[in-house]
Design an enzyme around this catalytic site. Structure first.
Site, short mmCIF file in Angstrom:
data_model
loop_
_atom_site.label_atom_id
_atom_site.label_comp_id
_atom_site.label_asym_id
_atom_site.label_seq_id
_atom_site.Cartn_x
_atom_site.Cartn_y
_atom_site.Cartn_z
CD GLU A 272 -2.70 5.69 -0.81
OE1 GLU A 272 -2.39 6.10 0.33
OE2 GLU A 272 -3.84 5.32 -1.11
CG HIS B 158 -2.02 1.06 1.04
ND1 HIS B 158 -1.78 2.39 1.35
CD2 HIS B 158 -3.28 0.99 0.57
CE1 HIS B 158 -2.88 3.08 1.08
NE2 HIS B 158 -3.80 2.27 0.61
#
Ligand code: CO
Length: 283
Positions: free
Chosen positions: A200, A170
């Site tokens: 991200e 992530h």
């Protein structure tokens, strides 16, 4: 006579332990980000099963940290508590010792929020004797080594050394996001065709492509490095959307094989989370 005395001692002993067990109600709260993808929930079921197996008899509750996920599920009639709501209920039900299992990957923002809430609960005069949160999956260098070893040992059998593997993490802009960089390094040191990038944060996906060229890679396996194969896996990793990792790699001429299996579906990875819980919440 001697056997009779021994039998009575045995009875007294079992009776006392039964009482002491009854005196302190123990529970485990498993806290995950949550997912709206029904298929992905099997990863959580796996965690539930393994925690039950390890802590036989201890009550297990679940909470999702993502309000967006909770609200989406609520509109479909499925109510899942926030960690705070779940802890309130547990207090109300008379739990006195609570182990909170953080199903997070790194100790980022969500983990610290959870920790703050748990600290507040520990200060309440509600009869709670003990409460602690376990560390996320990647908390020490040993965790990185262990996770890397498990993941590399459990790559699909048909994957050849010249095929690349890219794990999708992530990522976060929290300082803990550097653990993804460390994880990528440990994996790549063990196998130069294994990479990790994040959606991200760092490491960045685009920077891997030139390295695939240098290594003369033709085939790439994409695997989620997230607890569940949820939204990010289905959309950002494996979908036909032109911006998905699969589409980008295919456009660059690679053959791409996405695998939709979350980390929490891997029993050996879940055992690392469970070990973390056992450190703060012994059986
Ligand atoms: Co996200």
């Amino acid at each position: 006579m001697r056997t009779l005395i021994m039998f009575m001692v045995y009875l007294a002993f079992t009776f006392c332990t039964a009482i002491s067990h009854g005196a302190s109600k123990k529970g485990i709260l498993i806290v995950a980000f949550g997912t709206t993808v029904p298929e992905a929930r099997k990863a959580y079921d796996n965690v539930d099963r393994l925690v039950k197996e390890e802590f036989g008899g201890v009550n297990i509750r679940w909470a999702y940290t993502s309000k967006m996920v909770r609200e989406k599920l609520k509109s479909k009639g499925l109510i899942i508590d926030s960690p705070e709501m779940a802890l309130c209920r547990m207090l109300e039900e008379g739990f006195e010792e609570i182990g909170v299992l953080s199903l997070h990957i790194v100790p980022g923002e969500e983990y610290h929020e959870l920790k703050r809430s748990v600290e507040l609960f520990s200060k309440m005069s509600e009869g709670l004797k003990y409460i602690a949160v376990s560390l996320p999956l990647l908390s020490s260098y040993e965790d990185l080594e262990q996770v890397a070893q498990v993941l590399l040992e459990e790559l699909p059998k048909e994957r050849k050394t010249q095929d690349a593997v890219i794990f999708m993490g992530h990522g976060t802009h929290h300082p803990a996001g550097n653990l993804y960089v460390a994880m990528a390094y440990v994996l790549n040191q063990k196998d130069p065709n294994v990479f990790l990038a994040t959606v991200e944060g760092k490491p960045e996906f685009e920077k891997i492509i030139p390295r695939l060229r240098v290594n003369r890679v033709k085939k790439v396996y994409l695997i989620p490095f997230m607890a569940v194969a949820g939204d990010h896996t289905l959309n950002d990793m494996a979908s036909e959307d032109p911006n998905s990792w699969k589409s980008i790699l295919e456009k660059e001429g690679f053959q791409v094989i996405p695998l939709l299996k979350g980390l929490a579906e891997n029993e050996r990875v879940v055992r690392i989370w469970i070990e973390h819980l056992k450190k703060v919440f012994p059986k």
